[in-house]
Design a protein around this motif. Structure first.
Motif, PDB file in Angstrom:
ATOM      1  N   VAL A 476       0.827  -1.206   0.000  1.00  0.00           N
ATOM      2  CA  VAL A 476       0.000   0.000   0.000  1.00  0.00           C
ATOM      3  C   VAL A 476       0.860   1.255   0.000  1.00  0.00           C
ATOM      4  CG1 VAL A 476      -1.662   1.339   1.356  1.00  0.00           C
ATOM      5  CG2 VAL A 476      -1.973  -1.127   1.099  1.00  0.00           C
ATOM      6  N   GLU A 477       1.844   1.300   0.888  1.00  0.00           N
ATOM      7  CA  GLU A 477       2.630   2.525   1.061  1.00  0.00           C
ATOM      8  C   GLU A 477       3.557   2.817  -0.111  1.00  0.00           C
ATOM      9  OE1 GLU A 477       1.985   4.605   3.346  1.00  0.00           O
ATOM     10  OE2 GLU A 477       0.594   3.294   4.425  1.00  0.00           O
ATOM     11  N   THR A 478       3.988   1.818  -0.836  1.00  0.00           N
ATOM     12  CA  THR A 478       4.894   2.035  -1.970  1.00  0.00           C
ATOM     13  C   THR A 478       4.154   2.277  -3.280  1.00  0.00           C
ATOM     14  OG1 THR A 478       5.039  -0.361  -2.337  1.00  0.00           O
ATOM     15  CG2 THR A 478       6.736   0.658  -0.946  1.00  0.00           C
ATOM     16  N   GLY A 479       2.822   2.203  -3.250  1.00  0.00           N
ATOM     17  CA  GLY A 479       2.040   2.432  -4.452  1.00  0.00           C
ATOM     18  C   GLY A 479       1.888   1.218  -5.340  1.00  0.00           C
ATOM     19  N   MET A 480       2.416   0.066  -4.893  1.00  0.00           N
ATOM     20  CA  MET A 480       2.307  -1.151  -5.706  1.00  0.00           C
ATOM     21  C   MET A 480       0.844  -1.585  -5.860  1.00  0.00           C
ATOM     22  SD  MET A 480       5.507  -3.298  -4.111  1.00  0.00           S
ATOM     23  CE  MET A 480       4.983  -4.818  -4.913  1.00  0.00           C
ATOM     24  N   LEU A 481       0.005  -1.222  -4.879  1.00  0.00           N
ATOM     25  CA  LEU A 481      -1.397  -1.638  -4.927  1.00  0.00           C
ATOM     26  C   LEU A 481      -2.090  -1.101  -6.172  1.00  0.00           C
ATOM     27  CD1 LEU A 481      -3.782  -3.051  -3.585  1.00  0.00           C
ATOM     28  CD2 LEU A 481      -4.234  -0.956  -2.305  1.00  0.00           C
ATOM     29  N   ASN A 482      -1.753   0.135  -6.567  1.00  0.00           N
ATOM     30  CA  ASN A 482      -2.390   0.720  -7.755  1.00  0.00           C
ATOM     31  C   ASN A 482      -2.040  -0.078  -9.011  1.00  0.00           C
ATOM     32  OD1 ASN A 482      -3.512   2.768  -6.201  1.00  0.00           O
ATOM     33  ND2 ASN A 482      -1.697   4.080  -6.427  1.00  0.00           N
ATOM     34  N   SER A 483      -0.770  -0.488  -9.102  1.00  0.00           N
ATOM     35  CA  SER A 483      -0.341  -1.267 -10.279  1.00  0.00           C
ATOM     36  C   SER A 483      -1.030  -2.623 -10.311  1.00  0.00           C
ATOM     37  CB  SER A 483       1.176  -1.455 -10.251  1.00  0.00           C
ATOM     38  OG  SER A 483       1.834  -0.212 -10.240  1.00  0.00           O
ATOM     39  N   ILE A 484      -1.067  -3.290  -9.142  1.00  0.00           N
ATOM     40  CA  ILE A 484      -1.718  -4.604  -9.077  1.00  0.00           C
ATOM     41  C   ILE A 484      -3.203  -4.467  -9.337  1.00  0.00           C
ATOM     42  CG2 ILE A 484      -2.251  -6.542  -7.547  1.00  0.00           C
ATOM     43  CD1 ILE A 484       0.419  -5.904  -6.106  1.00  0.00           C
ATOM     44  N   GLY A 485      -3.801  -3.408  -8.758  1.00  0.00           N
ATOM     45  CA  GLY A 485      -5.239  -3.199  -8.927  1.00  0.00           C
ATOM     46  C   GLY A 485      -5.635  -3.026 -10.375  1.00  0.00           C
ATOM     47  N   SER A 486      -4.792  -2.325 -11.153  1.00  0.00           N
ATOM     48  CA  SER A 486      -5.128  -2.128 -12.566  1.00  0.00           C
ATOM     49  C   SER A 486      -5.061  -3.431 -13.341  1.00  0.00           C
ATOM     50  CB  SER A 486      -4.165  -1.104 -13.179  1.00  0.00           C
ATOM     51  OG  SER A 486      -2.823  -1.586 -13.128  1.00  0.00           O
ATOM     52  N   LEU A 487      -4.172  -4.349 -12.939  1.00  0.00           N
ATOM     53  CA  LEU A 487      -4.044  -5.629 -13.629  1.00  0.00           C
ATOM     54  C   LEU A 487      -5.248  -6.536 -13.374  1.00  0.00           C
ATOM     55  CD1 LEU A 487      -0.253  -6.470 -13.018  1.00  0.00           C
ATOM     56  CD2 LEU A 487      -1.330  -5.782 -15.171  1.00  0.00           C
ATOM     57  N   VAL A 488      -5.725  -6.548 -12.128  1.00  0.00           N
ATOM     58  CA  VAL A 488      -6.811  -7.475 -11.774  1.00  0.00           C
ATOM     59  C   VAL A 488      -8.169  -6.789 -11.763  1.00  0.00           C
ATOM     60  CG1 VAL A 488      -5.269  -8.940 -10.422  1.00  0.00           C
ATOM     61  CG2 VAL A 488      -6.477  -7.068  -9.299  1.00  0.00           C
ATOM     62  N   GLN A 489      -8.214  -5.515 -12.208  1.00  0.00           N
ATOM     63  CA  GLN A 489      -9.469  -4.766 -12.145  1.00  0.00           C
ATOM     64  C   GLN A 489     -10.616  -5.439 -12.902  1.00  0.00           C
ATOM     65  OE1 GLN A 489      -9.022  -0.607 -12.740  1.00  0.00           O
ATOM     66  NE2 GLN A 489     -11.211  -0.190 -12.961  1.00  0.00           N
ATOM     67  N   PRO A 490     -10.383  -5.975 -14.108  1.00  0.00           N
ATOM     68  CA  PRO A 490     -11.515  -6.631 -14.799  1.00  0.00           C
ATOM     69  C   PRO A 490     -12.112  -7.780 -13.983  1.00  0.00           C
ATOM     70  CG  PRO A 490      -9.686  -6.267 -16.309  1.00  0.00           C
ATOM     71  CD  PRO A 490      -9.170  -5.953 -14.943  1.00  0.00           C
ATOM     72  N   LEU A 491     -11.259  -8.508 -13.256  1.00  0.00           N
ATOM     73  CA  LEU A 491     -11.734  -9.633 -12.458  1.00  0.00           C
ATOM     74  C   LEU A 491     -12.356  -9.165 -11.149  1.00  0.00           C
ATOM     75  CD1 LEU A 491     -11.868 -12.745 -12.181  1.00  0.00           C
ATOM     76  CD2 LEU A 491      -9.628 -12.647 -11.095  1.00  0.00           C
ATOM     77  N   VAL A 492     -11.650  -8.318 -10.432  1.00  0.00           N
ATOM     78  CA  VAL A 492     -12.112  -7.893  -9.108  1.00  0.00           C
ATOM     79  C   VAL A 492     -13.304  -6.946  -9.209  1.00  0.00           C
ATOM     80  CG1 VAL A 492     -11.453  -6.637  -7.008  1.00  0.00           C
ATOM     81  CG2 VAL A 492      -9.846  -8.220  -8.075  1.00  0.00           C
ATOM     82  N   VAL A 493     -13.194  -5.940 -10.083  1.00  0.00           N
ATOM     83  CA  VAL A 493     -14.249  -4.930 -10.179  1.00  0.00           C
ATOM     84  C   VAL A 493     -15.365  -5.385 -11.120  1.00  0.00           C
ATOM     85  CG1 VAL A 493     -14.766  -2.536 -10.771  1.00  0.00           C
ATOM     86  CG2 VAL A 493     -12.589  -3.113  -9.681  1.00  0.00           C
ATOM     87  N   GLY A 494     -14.988  -5.811 -12.337  1.00  0.00           N
ATOM     88  CA  GLY A 494     -15.997  -6.151 -13.334  1.00  0.00           C
ATOM     89  C   GLY A 494     -16.767  -7.417 -13.020  1.00  0.00           C
TER      90      GLY A 494
END
Length: 588
Positions: A476-494
């Motif tokens: 979370v603190e290093t900003g890696m979450l944003n990169s990971i979130g964009s990769l899995v967004q279709p699965l997690v969000v969609g």
């Protein structure tokens, strides 16, 4: 079984003795082992607890030895992995003495087993245990007569009270260091052996009076009948669930969370803030996912109360001997999914942790049954840490949501078992399960067992959980979450309908399953999203330690297939729930 060499000569050497401890299940063998070695091992009133051998050191009269606790078996004609271990240890022929524990309440069966043990090339000492229970049933045994019939030393014990155990060590050392071994000439057929056992039991039971069955005996009989056994079982399980859920929530709300929020968090925050400047390191320690905040709150304040109560309940059910009674009641149902009723034991253990459940499946009589049990436990049985996480996530919002999650779990156990039963080759033997007498658990042994289980959980689960929280903080603190979130967004969000931040739960869930739930506590989710997240966590990848056990027990290919099945089921069912709920809401 063929006849074995009928004489042994023990050589006196300065090396450590090797002593095998053998016997049927439920004869108090593990209690004898624990008392003689001082090693902290657990005993239980059901078959299949000890499915691998355990060893501990013994020291007596200035000499050292190794005592090996062999898996409890009814026969040495191996048909299960547990029995194979026992026979293998016997055939190695490296032990100087065998201590064979007999059950004073089931003497015929014990003597039948004794004759099988005596066919091997090792001197035997017989330990007649459970004499207190036998005498409560008006069964009195002539020890000297039994010793004469068997042609080997017989020592009476009440292992839970350490009565007779010093004599056991005395006789072990005496027999191990004598110049001549005991000659055995007891090669009998199975039928001859059983007739001989019955004949000896009749001779040495010097007084067997007819007595009124005790209240516990009458209750035991009721529990074995479908009615009222099934209503009793349902009542017992609901009471247990109520104690674990209600008691855990009370401990959290009244004691642990107030201590954490009003005392610990302000104290540790002030100390760390005074030492470290603002930045990533400070946030990793006391930030949103701070190791010193969430690393304490999640494992200890949210999960541990349920763990303590669950292991307390499980230990009482084990030591009282109730679990085999439950196995009889559910045998008809479980046989439909390809497993015996006795396998209710590893299933219930799975609600504590999947690892002992998978290991406990070794008592099954076929590879097919073992594979079904292990797959279903890994797929759809939530461990106690997951249960605590589910209650923490859903309990304050909707008890119906918890019921839905567990209904889905039970449904997949049943339907998944039926599918596996049809897909996998092999047969499952009819249930053969000893029904021990119902007992009032020994307080000292009970508290020791609960403490050992809690301590094991603290080492095996709490530490990885704290480290995983630290990993979450770094992500979370290093900003890696944003990169990971964009990769899995279709699965997690969609597909699942969860916010992108929920991807942190999927990352941590690889380490431990309950960590696929706990990060969701920090998100502002609606009830539907909570249910979807809980269902995904229910079926999600097995913990790394569980995966390791699956590889060890069934090899890498099977472990990979089971893991693929769990993650596929997690996302498939989670997405179906999300989209089905959206469709229903749009219609109404």
């Amino acid at each position: 079984m063929g006849c074995h060499n009928t004489s042994t000569l023990v050589q006196t050497t300065g090396e450590e003795l090797k002593v095998l401890l053998m016997g049927n299940p439920n004869v108090g063998k593990s209690v004898v082992f624990s008392k003689l070695t001082g090693m902290q091992v657990m005993s239980a009133n059901y078959a299949g607890t000890t499915v691998d051998y355990v060893q501990g050191r013994i020291k007596y009269q200035g000499k050292k030895g190794i005592l090996i606790d062999v898996p409890g078996t009814y026969s040495l004609e191996a048909i299960s992995p547990a029995e194979e271990v026992a026979v293998k240890l016997l055939k190695e022929g490296e032990a100087q003495v065998i201590i064979c524990v007999l059950d004073a309440t089931h003497l015929e069966r014990s003597i039948d087993f004794a004759y099988q043990v005596m066919e091997y090339d090792t001197p035997v000492i017989f330990v007649l245990n459970l004499l207190d229970i036998a005498e409560s049933k008006s069964i009195f045994i002539d020890i000297k007569a039994l010793e004469k019939e068997l042609g080997a030393p017989v020592i009476s014990t009440i292992a839970t009270r350490s009565i007779g155990l010093k004599e056991v060590l005395n006789k072990t050392w005496e027999l191990a260091y004598q110049e001549k071994g005991i000659k055995v000439d007891k090669c009998l057929t199975q039928e001859e052996r059983w007739k001989k056992a019955c004949s000896i039991a009749e001779k040495v039971q010097v007084s067997l009076k007819e007595t009124e069955p005790s209240l516990l005996d009458r209750f035991s009989d009721l529990c074995l009948n479908f009615f009222p056994g099934l209503p009793i079982a349902v009542l017992v399980l609901f009471v247990c669930l109520g104690i674990v859920v209600g008691g855990g929530k009370a401990l959290r709300a009244l004691i642990l969370l107030p201590i954490l929020n009003h005392w610990y968090v302000p104290f540790i925050s002030s100390i760390v803030s005074s030492v470290l400047p603002e930045g990533i390191l400070l946030n990793v320690l006391i930030g949103e996912y701070g190791m010193l905040i969430k690393g304490i709150e999640w494992p200890f304040a949210l999960i541990l109360p349920y763990v303590v109560l669950f292991y307390g309940i499980l230990s009482i059910l084990e030591d009282s001997g109730y679990l085999p009674h439950l196995g009889v009641i559910v045998d008809g149902l479980l046989s439909r999914i390809g497993i015996q009723g006795s396998s209710i034991v590893p299933f219930i253990m799975g609600y504590g942790c999947a690892i002992p459940a998978i290991l406990g499946s070794r008592a099954a009589t076929s590879h097919k049954e073992r594979l079904i049990i292990s797959t279903l436990v890994t797929l759809a049985v939530p461990c106690i840490a997951q249960t605590g996480a589910f209650i923490a996530l859903l309990g304050n919002h909707s008890m119906l949501a918890i019921v839905i999650v567990y209904f889905i779990s039970f449904s997949f156990i049943l339907f998944g078992g039926m599918i596996l039963n049809k897909m996998l080759k092999g047969e499952v033997s009819p249930m053969l399960l000893e029904i021990p007498s119902l007992l009032i658990p020994n307080e000292q042994a009970l508290f020791k067992k609960i403490w050992l289980r809690i301590r094991s959980f603290m080492v095996e689960a709490e530490l990885p959980m704290i480290l995983a929280v630290g990993l979450a903080a770094v992500v979370v603190e290093t900003g890696m979450l944003n990169s990971i979130g964009s990769l899995v967004q279709p699965l997690v969000v969609g597909w699942l309908g969860l916010p992108p931040e929920a991807s942190i739960a999927l990352i941590l869930g690889i380490i431990r399953r309950e960590l696929a739930v706990l990060p969701l506590l920090e998100l502002n989710l609606n009830t539907l999203q909570m249910v979807v997240g809980a269902v995904v966590a229910l079926f999600y990848l097995p913990c790394l330690s569980v995966f390791g056990i699956l590889v060890k027990e069934f090899r890498l290919k099977a472990a990979m297939l089971i893991s693929f099945l769990t993650i596929f089921t997690a996302f498939l069912v989670g997405g179906i729930i999300h989209h089905s709920a959206k469709l229903i809401l749009s219609l109404f």
